[in-house]
Design an enzyme around this catalytic site. Structure first.
Site, PDB file in Angstrom:
ATOM      1  N   GLY A  74       0.630  -1.232   0.098  1.00  0.00           N
ATOM      2  CA  GLY A  74       0.136   0.036   0.014  1.00  0.00           C
ATOM      3  C   GLY A  74       0.838   1.247   0.068  1.00  0.00           C
ATOM      4  O   GLY A  74       0.427   2.267  -0.640  1.00  0.00           O
ATOM      5  N   THR A  75       1.948   1.192   0.597  1.00  0.00           N
ATOM      6  CA  THR A  75       2.926   2.348   0.760  1.00  0.00           C
ATOM      7  C   THR A  75       3.397   2.774  -0.639  1.00  0.00           C
ATOM      8  O   THR A  75       3.411   3.871  -1.004  1.00  0.00           O
ATOM      9  CB  THR A  75       3.971   2.149   1.981  1.00  0.00           C
ATOM     10  OG1 THR A  75       3.344   2.024   2.948  1.00  0.00           O
ATOM     11  CG2 THR A  75       5.001   3.417   1.889  1.00  0.00           C
ATOM     12  N   ASN A 154      -7.627   3.668   9.506  1.00  0.00           N
ATOM     13  CA  ASN A 154      -6.930   2.429   9.989  1.00  0.00           C
ATOM     14  C   ASN A 154      -7.408   2.700  11.459  1.00  0.00           C
ATOM     15  O   ASN A 154      -7.258   1.374  12.338  1.00  0.00           O
ATOM     16  CB  ASN A 154      -5.751   2.428   9.585  1.00  0.00           C
ATOM     17  CG  ASN A 154      -4.931   3.452   9.926  1.00  0.00           C
ATOM     18  OD1 ASN A 154      -5.065   4.943   9.462  1.00  0.00           O
ATOM     19  ND2 ASN A 154      -3.901   3.436  10.987  1.00  0.00           N
ATOM     20  N   GLN A 182      -7.745  -0.076   3.992  1.00  0.00           N
ATOM     21  CA  GLN A 182      -8.403  -0.907   5.135  1.00  0.00           C
ATOM     22  C   GLN A 182      -9.858  -1.070   4.714  1.00  0.00           C
ATOM     23  O   GLN A 182     -10.584  -1.834   5.511  1.00  0.00           O
ATOM     24  CB  GLN A 182      -8.497  -0.055   6.228  1.00  0.00           C
ATOM     25  CG  GLN A 182      -7.249   0.326   7.151  1.00  0.00           C
ATOM     26  CD  GLN A 182      -6.721  -1.028   7.711  1.00  0.00           C
ATOM     27  OE1 GLN A 182      -7.556  -1.930   7.915  1.00  0.00           O
ATOM     28  NE2 GLN A 182      -5.630  -1.027   8.099  1.00  0.00           N
ATOM     29  N   SER A 202      -3.576  -2.920  -0.321  1.00  0.00           N
ATOM     30  CA  SER A 202      -2.536  -3.800   0.081  1.00  0.00           C
ATOM     31  C   SER A 202      -3.028  -5.384   0.393  1.00  0.00           C
ATOM     32  O   SER A 202      -4.249  -5.407   1.060  1.00  0.00           O
ATOM     33  CB  SER A 202      -1.972  -3.333   1.525  1.00  0.00           C
ATOM     34  OG  SER A 202      -0.908  -4.226   1.798  1.00  0.00           O
ATOM     35  N   GLY A 203      -2.305  -6.334  -0.217  1.00  0.00           N
ATOM     36  CA  GLY A 203      -2.991  -7.688   0.059  1.00  0.00           C
ATOM     37  C   GLY A 203      -2.962  -8.186   1.390  1.00  0.00           C
ATOM     38  O   GLY A 203      -4.082  -8.968   1.810  1.00  0.00           O
ATOM     39  N   HIS A 204      -2.215  -7.803   2.222  1.00  0.00           N
ATOM     40  CA  HIS A 204      -2.208  -8.539   3.591  1.00  0.00           C
ATOM     41  C   HIS A 204      -3.074  -7.972   4.550  1.00  0.00           C
ATOM     42  O   HIS A 204      -3.347  -8.520   5.702  1.00  0.00           O
ATOM     43  CB  HIS A 204      -0.616  -8.499   4.165  1.00  0.00           C
ATOM     44  CG  HIS A 204      -0.228  -7.026   4.932  1.00  0.00           C
ATOM     45  ND1 HIS A 204      -0.342  -6.881   6.241  1.00  0.00           N
ATOM     46  CD2 HIS A 204       0.162  -5.886   4.285  1.00  0.00           C
ATOM     47  CE1 HIS A 204      -0.258  -5.593   6.449  1.00  0.00           C
ATOM     48  NE2 HIS A 204       0.208  -4.843   5.126  1.00  0.00           N
ATOM     49  N   THR A 240      10.493  -7.317 -12.261  1.00  0.00           N
ATOM     50  CA  THR A 240       9.836  -8.558 -12.389  1.00  0.00           C
ATOM     51  C   THR A 240       8.732  -8.904 -11.426  1.00  0.00           C
ATOM     52  O   THR A 240       8.773  -8.360 -10.039  1.00  0.00           O
ATOM     53  CB  THR A 240      10.993  -9.684 -12.191  1.00  0.00           C
ATOM     54  OG1 THR A 240      12.024  -9.606 -12.788  1.00  0.00           O
ATOM     55  CG2 THR A 240      10.328 -10.924 -12.380  1.00  0.00           C
ATOM     56  N   CYS A 328       2.839   5.205  19.120  1.00  0.00           N
ATOM     57  CA  CYS A 328       3.982   4.515  19.437  1.00  0.00           C
ATOM     58  C   CYS A 328       3.888   3.479  20.656  1.00  0.00           C
ATOM     59  O   CYS A 328       2.863   3.314  21.268  1.00  0.00           O
ATOM     60  CB  CYS A 328       5.106   5.372  20.262  1.00  0.00           C
ATOM     61  SG  CYS A 328       5.538   7.050  19.158  1.00  0.00           S
TER      62      CYS A 328
END
Length: 404
Positions: A74-75, A154, A182, A202-204, A240, A328
């Site tokens: 995603g980044t 998120n 998200q 993002s896949g994860h 690739t 944090c």
């Protein structure tokens, strides 16, 4: 802590790889290892599987297969979208975003502001985490190159009115990018019917492995690739391809499409039961984020007078994985930038916990958390110097350094 003994409620951080996704990707680590860009049949057969994955993701997003670019995460997608818009419009020097974006957007905007002289408008949110559409309207100028606003937050799960935002930006001829990391797989989308120009995912976050993502780019949109080199992704993203990751993302997209109704009924009901029980049984607790305009799996709850990190440590000892609303986990007292933007009282903001569920969350998981959280909060409040009045909360306006 073994997976068998784990109650995992941190799905906004990452998700388990779904069994059907793992099964789909395994052959491409072994016997089907060809390069999809090769001319021979062995590599070409892998390319054919990638095309099927692209079709599956396009079906989930409601867009064309030629509008999808596979990336690493995603980044990368966020950075590519914003940099592309700026490169394609060098005469424009203004960016509009929000104060509650993910660091993948906020950190880039701050970098562009600091090192390249771009002007950035950071829009605020109200106490429920919702965007002020009038503030957005007033912020747009002829110099605005791109508006980048997340589809869903998120930390709180609050959903922004992307379709309305797209109507506004389209009427002004301004590009719109949305970080939908998200949101994809949790709420229905049909990008062909919106004015969104670019979308990151993002896949994860939807039960595919880490290391694969995608960027939707609306057909005919002026686009400048971030990675230059080979002809992969029709010249829009060199390098690739992560074949196994892409095929896994396609399988995850098919599964997400099938489970969308359950996300918005079964998962939502579990989330609501967890949330209602904790808010009822724990005094001085509050929900962060709008009650209904939220992702079906996300609940951010603050517990007054205590630190979120301390709650997480005790939850972890009981085999419960969640996350803190704090930016944090290294001992800093600086609360989340999202909660600060919402104006959450300082004595609550430190004690925020995000519970994020998935289709693998069970009734037993929720029962276990409901049973144990009240005791954890009671234990911590007995030793809290803030609760006992021995210490005053630090000034939230004081400047303290904190990593994202």
């Amino acid at each position: 802590m073994s997976a068998q003994n784990l109650v995992y409620l941190d799905n906004n951080a990452t998700t388990r790889v779904a069994p059907e996704v793992l099964e789909a990707m395994l052959p491409f680590f072994s016997e089907r290892y060809g390069n999809p860009s090769s001319m021979h049949t062995f590599g070409g057969s892998v390319g054919s599987e990638m095309r099927q994955a692209r079709e599956s993701l396009a079906d989930l997003l409601g867009c064309g297969t030629d509008e999808i670019i596979f990336t690493s995460c995603g980044t990368e997608s966020d950075n590519t979208a914003i940099r592309s818009a700026l490169t394609a419009q060098p005469e424009k020097r203004h960016i509009v975003t929000t104060r509650v974006e993910h660091p993948a957007v906020l950190s880039l905007c701050k970098f562009l502001e600091r090192s390249q002289g771009y002007r950035v408008t950071y829009l605020g949110v109200d106490a429920d985490g919702r965007l002020d559409m009038q503030e957005l309207t007033d912020s747009l100028t002829d110099d605005t190159a791109i508006v980048s606003i997340m589809w869903a937050n998120n930390e709180t799960g609050v959903i922004f009115p992307i379709e309305r935002i797209a109507e506004l930006t389209r009427s002004r001829g301004i590009m719109l990018h949305t970080d939908a990391v998200q949101a994809v797989g949790k709420i229905p989308m049909k990008l062909s019917e919106t004015g969104v120009d670019m979308l990151s995912l993002s896949g994860h976050k939807l039960h595919a492995p880490k290391g694969v993502g995608a960027l939707y780019v609306r057909r005919k949109l002026p686009y400048r690739p971030y990675l230059i080199g080979g002809h992969q992704e029709h010249g829009k993203r060199a390098g690739t391809e992560n074949t196994t990751g892409i095929i896994a993302l396609g399988a995850a997209a098919r599964a997400a499409q099938a489970h969308l109704p359950g996300e918005n009924t079964v998962v939502r009901a579990l989330r609501d039961r967890l949330e209602d029980a904790l808010l009822t049984s724990v005094p001085d607790s509050r929900l962060n984020g709008h009650k209904t305009e939220r992702l079906p799996n996300t609940s951010n709850i603050s517990f007054k007078y205590i630190e979120g990190e301390a709650i997480l440590l005790l939850l972890d000892q009981l085999g419960i994985a969640a996350s803190s609303g704090s930016a944090c986990t290294s001992g800093s007292l600086e609360p989340s930038h999202v909660l600060r933007a919402m104006g959450v009282p300082f004595t609550f903001a430190h004690g925020s916990i995000r519970f994020s569920l998935s289709r693998y969350t069970t009734d037993a998981d929720v029962d276990y958390v409901i049973k144990n959280v009240p005791g954890i909060i009671e234990t911590l409040r007995k030793i809290s110097p803030y609760k006992q009045g021995a210490l005053e909360p630090l000034d939230p306006k004081a400047k303290r350094e904190c990593g994202s």
